[in-house]
Motif scaffolding. Structure first.
Motif, PDB file in Angstrom:
ATOM      1  N   GLN A   1       1.029  -4.955   3.934  1.00 47.66           N
ATOM      2  CA  GLN A   1      -0.175  -5.359   4.655  1.00 47.66           C
ATOM      3  C   GLN A   1      -0.270  -6.886   4.746  1.00 47.66           C
ATOM      4  O   GLN A   1       0.056  -7.601   3.786  1.00 47.66           O
ATOM      5  CB  GLN A   1      -1.419  -4.825   3.946  1.00 47.66           C
ATOM      6  CG  GLN A   1      -1.454  -3.306   3.782  1.00 47.66           C
ATOM      7  CD  GLN A   1      -1.502  -2.586   5.095  1.00 47.66           C
ATOM      8  OE1 GLN A   1      -0.492  -2.058   5.562  1.00 47.66           O
ATOM      9  NE2 GLN A   1      -2.682  -2.567   5.722  1.00 47.66           N
TER      10      GLN A   1
ATOM     11  N   ARG B   1       0.832  -1.192   0.000  1.00 47.67           N
ATOM     12  CA  ARG B   1       0.000   0.000   0.000  1.00 47.67           C
ATOM     13  C   ARG B   1       0.871   1.248   0.000  1.00 47.67           C
ATOM     14  O   ARG B   1       1.810   1.370   0.792  1.00 47.67           O
ATOM     15  CB  ARG B   1      -0.886   0.004   1.257  1.00 47.67           C
ATOM     16  CG  ARG B   1      -1.903   1.131   1.294  1.00 47.67           C
ATOM     17  CD  ARG B   1      -2.749   1.045   2.559  1.00 47.67           C
ATOM     18  NE  ARG B   1      -2.012   1.433   3.758  1.00 47.67           N
ATOM     19  CZ  ARG B   1      -2.443   1.247   4.999  1.00 47.67           C
ATOM     20  NH1 ARG B   1      -3.610   0.657   5.209  1.00 47.67           N
ATOM     21  NH2 ARG B   1      -1.722   1.640   6.038  1.00 47.67           N
TER      22      ARG B   1
ATOM     23  N   ALA C   1      -3.656   4.651  -0.899  1.00 48.02           N
ATOM     24  CA  ALA C   1      -4.699   4.810   0.123  1.00 48.02           C
ATOM     25  C   ALA C   1      -4.516   6.151   0.811  1.00 48.02           C
ATOM     26  O   ALA C   1      -3.471   6.393   1.436  1.00 48.02           O
ATOM     27  CB  ALA C   1      -4.634   3.677   1.136  1.00 48.02           C
TER      28      ALA C   1
ATOM     29  N   SER D   1       0.764   4.683   1.143  1.00 46.28           N
ATOM     30  CA  SER D   1      -0.052   5.401   2.108  1.00 46.28           C
ATOM     31  C   SER D   1       0.173   6.907   1.972  1.00 46.28           C
ATOM     32  O   SER D   1       1.289   7.403   2.166  1.00 46.28           O
ATOM     33  CB  SER D   1       0.279   4.945   3.529  1.00 46.28           C
ATOM     34  OG  SER D   1      -0.067   3.578   3.681  1.00 46.28           O
TER      35      SER D   1
ATOM     36  N   TYR E   1       0.691  -2.368  -6.308  1.00 46.23           N
ATOM     37  CA  TYR E   1       0.370  -1.641  -5.084  1.00 46.23           C
ATOM     38  C   TYR E   1      -0.913  -0.850  -5.284  1.00 46.23           C
ATOM     39  O   TYR E   1      -1.360  -0.623  -6.406  1.00 46.23           O
ATOM     40  CB  TYR E   1       1.515  -0.702  -4.686  1.00 46.23           C
ATOM     41  CG  TYR E   1       1.799   0.398  -5.679  1.00 46.23           C
ATOM     42  CD1 TYR E   1       1.191   1.662  -5.569  1.00 46.23           C
ATOM     43  CD2 TYR E   1       2.676   0.200  -6.744  1.00 46.23           C
ATOM     44  CE1 TYR E   1       1.450   2.668  -6.482  1.00 46.23           C
ATOM     45  CE2 TYR E   1       2.948   1.200  -7.661  1.00 46.23           C
ATOM     46  CZ  TYR E   1       2.332   2.431  -7.525  1.00 46.23           C
ATOM     47  OH  TYR E   1       2.584   3.429  -8.431  1.00 46.23           O
ATOM     48  N   GLU E   2      -1.489  -0.450  -4.156  1.00 53.99           N
ATOM     49  CA  GLU E   2      -2.693   0.370  -4.158  1.00 53.99           C
ATOM     50  C   GLU E   2      -2.439   1.618  -3.333  1.00 53.99           C
ATOM     51  O   GLU E   2      -1.814   1.550  -2.266  1.00 53.99           O
ATOM     52  CB  GLU E   2      -3.860  -0.415  -3.543  1.00 53.99           C
ATOM     53  CG  GLU E   2      -4.191  -1.709  -4.277  1.00 53.99           C
ATOM     54  CD  GLU E   2      -5.201  -2.554  -3.517  1.00 53.99           C
ATOM     55  OE1 GLU E   2      -5.866  -1.993  -2.617  1.00 53.99           O
ATOM     56  OE2 GLU E   2      -5.318  -3.751  -3.812  1.00 53.99           O
TER      57      GLU E   2
END
Length: 418
Positions: free
Chosen positions: A240, A188, A226, A190, A223-224
């Motif tokens: 995560q 992630r 957030a 962040s 990846y994402e």
């Protein structure tokens, strides 16, 4: 994993049954203690981290768990993070605080003397204590605690070294996960979000985010992004993981920080003879020891990799007549550095003792024939049986596998978790 397996593997229940940790009302909520079995797991995990860091060029330090309130005002924690900190304690005419993180102390270690660009990157690492004023309602087992042992490190580097150091940190995390048998759920990115308490420095945020995106792309990791998950001073790459109940949490992080070097007025002397500002890369391989152990217990159902198991080998004499041979064999195991116990015949039938030791990686059965011949018959935790063989051969094989820190039990010891 179905609901029944999830209940069985809940680290809050299983960890206590295995004697890994416990709590006491007189110590307080969110303050677990570690009996011998848990201490053995912690020691093995911490030694793995220290060795990995040392090989990667990190230098280990120790720093106090207390600091003056002014330290955290300077770092920005007091303005952006004080809700999660314990109240200050008066000490004479000063106020001291249990630290919520290690980075301010490491910044002070960096600035304790003049630094040259030739010293950079300077990688400082510590397995150190820190404290979070968590509300009692969110505390649980080892995943949410008030006293935390963090595998923390800070790399002080030039701006053009940041991406390489962050990539190297990600690779260290991936190697550790292979050795520990951990499968990350996702990576992630962040980012800050609306309404959060973040340092107001848009240009620094843009540079930090761009660097982390470069690192993730170069590493080939999906990846994402957030929003609302960044640290108050900068963005993060969070690794995560998910427990058996589907709850997701952050285990490991890599962060880029332009804020604290400026707050602490950190410098290095460049090749041009002028002062330049370093960048801090925050990095944790396994995050907190507490959360890492909780996840490992649940993921492996208590059957930890052999190198990490609290007891690596249990010796099972078939009868009292073999007890002296069992004790002698156990001494040889201990001399080899293995964590070993003897389950004597007065503890029950051989079958009952084998079932009791079902989570121990290696079970050494010593009957009359093995005792007379100086041999040992091994049972592996996964149900395999190894034909009786010379004691030296068995110890060499097990020792090599443990030293290699693999997740296998009897595979070629050269297949290292590299």
């Amino acid at each position: 994993m179905n609901r029944e397996e999830t209940a069985v593997h809940d680290h809050r229940k299983l960890g206590r049954e295995l004697g890994l940790f416990d709590t006491d009302p007189l110590i307080g909520a969110g303050l677990p203690y570690w009996p011998p079995a848990g201490a053995a797991v912690r020691h093995a995990l911490e030694e793995y981290v220290r060795t990995a860091e040392q090989r990667a060029g990190y230098r280990h330090v120790y720093s106090p768990v207390l600091g003056k309130r002014e330290l955290y005002e300077l770092s920005g924690h007091w303005a952006h993070y004080s809700d999660d900190m314990f109240p200050p304690m008066r000490l004479g005419g000063e106020q001291v605080v249990l630290r919520p993180s290690l980075c301010p102390h490491h910044a002070l270690i960096y600035r304790s003397r003049s630094r040259s660009y030739r010293e950079l990157p300077l990688r400082l690492a510590e397995l150190g204590g820190m404290y979070r004023s968590e509300l009692s309602g969110v505390l649980g087992g080892l995943t949410r605690v008030r006293a935390i042992t963090l595998n923390d490190a800070h790399v002080f580097c030039t701006p053009d070294q940041v991406a390489a150091e962050a990539r190297a940190a990600l690779e260290m995390i991936r190697r550790a996960y292979r050795a520990l048998g951990i499968t990350p759920t996702r990576y992630r990115l962040s980012l800050p979000g609306p309404g959060g308490k973040y340092v107001a420095a848009p240009e620094k945020w843009e540079r930090s985010v761009a660097l982390l995106i470069e690192v993730l792309d170069a590493s080939g990791l999906p990846y994402e992004a957030a929003e609302g998950e960044a640290a108050f001073y900068g963005p993060k790459i969070d690794v995560q993981v998910t427990d058996g109940s589907g709850r997701e949490s952050t285990l490991s992080t890599v962060q880029v920080d332009f804020h604290q070097p400026e707050q602490f007025d950190l410098h290095y002397i460049g090749a041009d003879g002028a002062e330049h500002r370093p960048v801090m890369v925050h990095r944790s391989i396994i995050g907190s020891v507490e959360r890492a152990v909780a996840h490992l217990v649940e993921q492996h159902g208590g059957a930890l990799p052999a190198w990490l198991a609290p007891v690596q080998l249990v010796v099972l004499p078939v009868s009292d007549a073999e007890a002296p041979h069992a004790e002698a064999f156990a001494r040889r195991c201990a001399e080899r550095g293995l964590r070993v116990e003897v389950a004597r015949a007065d503890r029950g039938s051989l079958g009952a003792r084998i079932r009791t030791a079902r989570l121990v990686p290696y079970q050494a059965v010593i009957g009359a024939r093995e005792a007379a011949a100086g041999r040992v018959a091994l049972r592996l935790r996964d149900g395999r049986r190894i034909d009786p063989g010379p004691i030296d051969d068995a110890l060499a094989r097990i020792g090599a596998l443990v030293d290699a820190r693999t997740t296998g039990l009897w595979e070629d010891a050269t297949e290292r978790a590299a």
